[in-house]
Design a protein around this motif. Structure first.
Motif, short mmCIF file in Angstrom:
data_model
loop_
_atom_site.label_atom_id
_atom_site.label_comp_id
_atom_site.label_asym_id
_atom_site.label_seq_id
_atom_site.Cartn_x
_atom_site.Cartn_y
_atom_site.Cartn_z
N ARG A 55 49.87 163.86 -28.18
CA ARG A 55 49.41 162.37 -27.86
C ARG A 55 47.49 161.65 -28.37
NH1 ARG A 55 49.97 161.17 -21.85
NH2 ARG A 55 51.95 162.84 -20.67
N GLN A 56 47.37 162.66 -29.03
CA GLN A 56 46.36 162.64 -29.64
C GLN A 56 46.32 162.69 -31.20
OE1 GLN A 56 44.00 160.75 -27.89
NE2 GLN A 56 44.78 161.84 -25.79
N GLY A 57 46.77 162.97 -31.88
CA GLY A 57 47.77 163.51 -33.18
C GLY A 57 46.72 164.96 -33.69
N ARG A 58 45.58 165.31 -33.66
CA ARG A 58 45.19 165.75 -34.37
C ARG A 58 43.78 166.20 -33.08
NH1 ARG A 58 42.17 162.89 -39.43
NH2 ARG A 58 41.17 162.13 -39.02
N ASP A 59 43.37 167.46 -33.42
CA ASP A 59 42.10 167.98 -32.42
C ASP A 59 40.74 167.67 -32.59
OD1 ASP A 59 43.19 170.46 -34.58
OD2 ASP A 59 42.39 171.47 -33.53
N TYR A 60 41.08 167.38 -34.69
CA TYR A 60 39.74 167.37 -34.62
C TYR A 60 39.76 165.71 -35.65
CZ TYR A 60 41.54 167.74 -39.11
OH TYR A 60 42.73 167.95 -40.27
N TYR A 61 38.79 165.57 -36.07
CA TYR A 61 38.36 164.26 -36.86
C TYR A 61 36.84 163.47 -36.97
CZ TYR A 61 37.75 162.02 -31.07
OH TYR A 61 37.46 161.72 -30.79
N HIS A 62 36.47 162.75 -37.00
CA HIS A 62 34.76 162.55 -37.37
C HIS A 62 34.70 160.57 -37.71
CE1 HIS A 62 36.38 162.34 -41.93
NE2 HIS A 62 36.15 161.14 -41.82
N PHE A 63 33.86 159.85 -37.07
CA PHE A 63 33.92 158.54 -37.39
C PHE A 63 32.10 158.16 -37.23
CE2 PHE A 63 33.58 159.83 -32.86
CZ PHE A 63 32.47 159.12 -32.33
N VAL A 64 32.17 157.02 -37.77
CA VAL A 64 30.83 156.51 -38.22
C VAL A 64 30.50 155.68 -37.09
CG1 VAL A 64 28.92 155.46 -39.45
CG2 VAL A 64 30.82 156.93 -40.62
N TYR A 65 29.13 155.59 -35.92
CA TYR A 65 29.18 154.30 -35.12
C TYR A 65 27.75 153.99 -35.16
CZ TYR A 65 28.50 152.44 -30.40
OH TYR A 65 28.13 150.86 -29.48
N ARG A 66 27.44 152.98 -35.44
CA ARG A 66 26.05 152.27 -35.87
C ARG A 66 25.22 153.21 -37.24
NH1 ARG A 66 23.70 150.28 -29.56
NH2 ARG A 66 25.91 148.35 -29.71
N ASN A 67 26.33 153.56 -37.56
CA ASN A 67 25.72 154.25 -39.23
C ASN A 67 24.80 156.19 -38.44
OD1 ASN A 67 25.14 154.27 -41.44
ND2 ASN A 67 22.68 153.39 -41.05
N VAL A 68 26.15 156.41 -37.82
CA VAL A 68 25.59 157.74 -37.86
C VAL A 68 27.17 158.52 -37.56
CG1 VAL A 68 24.71 159.23 -35.90
CG2 VAL A 68 23.38 157.11 -35.64
N LEU A 69 26.85 159.78 -38.14
CA LEU A 69 27.95 159.82 -38.10
C LEU A 69 28.28 160.67 -36.74
CD1 LEU A 69 30.64 161.42 -39.99
CD2 LEU A 69 28.99 162.48 -41.08
N PHE A 70 29.77 161.36 -36.28
CA PHE A 70 30.30 162.38 -35.19
C PHE A 70 30.80 163.07 -35.91
CE2 PHE A 70 27.59 158.52 -33.30
CZ PHE A 70 27.79 159.74 -32.41
N SER A 71 30.84 164.26 -35.45
CA SER A 71 32.25 164.89 -36.36
C SER A 71 32.12 165.76 -35.10
CB SER A 71 31.05 165.95 -37.68
OG SER A 71 32.72 167.20 -38.22
N LEU A 72 33.81 165.63 -34.99
CA LEU A 72 34.21 166.64 -33.80
C LEU A 72 34.93 167.73 -33.96
CD1 LEU A 72 34.83 163.28 -31.78
CD2 LEU A 72 32.56 164.41 -32.29
N PRO A 73 35.16 168.80 -34.07
CA PRO A 73 35.51 169.88 -34.21
C PRO A 73 36.75 170.08 -33.65
CG PRO A 73 33.58 171.02 -33.10
CD PRO A 73 33.69 169.53 -33.13
N GLY A 74 38.03 171.00 -34.74
CA GLY A 74 38.90 171.14 -33.33
C GLY A 74 38.58 172.71 -32.65
#
Length: 75
Positions: A55-74
């Motif tokens: 459903r989601q592809g992978r269990d980890y990813y990262h993105f930048v929102y309003r110049n802040v890096l979010f890193s979401l671990p698996g």
């Protein structure tokens, strides 16, 4: 952003799809981006990991929102 445990407990296979479908139905109604993060109830076995990845592809990813890096671990 959600911090995980999108479904309750660690459901058996017969309960898993309805639980995930129910949550996805709620998210579909939102008018804002929703960033999925897996909790221990969402990925608690090979079965739930496989459903998550389908459903989601992978269990980890990262993105930048309003110049802040979010890193979401698996899991």
């Amino acid at each position: 952003m959600c911090v995980g445990d999108l479904i309750e407990g660690a459901p058996e296979e017969v309960e898993l799809k309805p639980a995930v479908d129910e949550f996805d139905g709620i998210v579909e109604k939102l008018e804002m981006p929703f960033f999925y993060v897996a909790g221990n109830h969402d990925i608690s076995s090979e079965l739930t990991l496989n459903v998550w990845k389908q459903r989601q592809g992978r269990d980890y990813y990262h993105f930048v929102y309003r110049n802040v890096l979010f890193s979401l671990p698996g899991h």
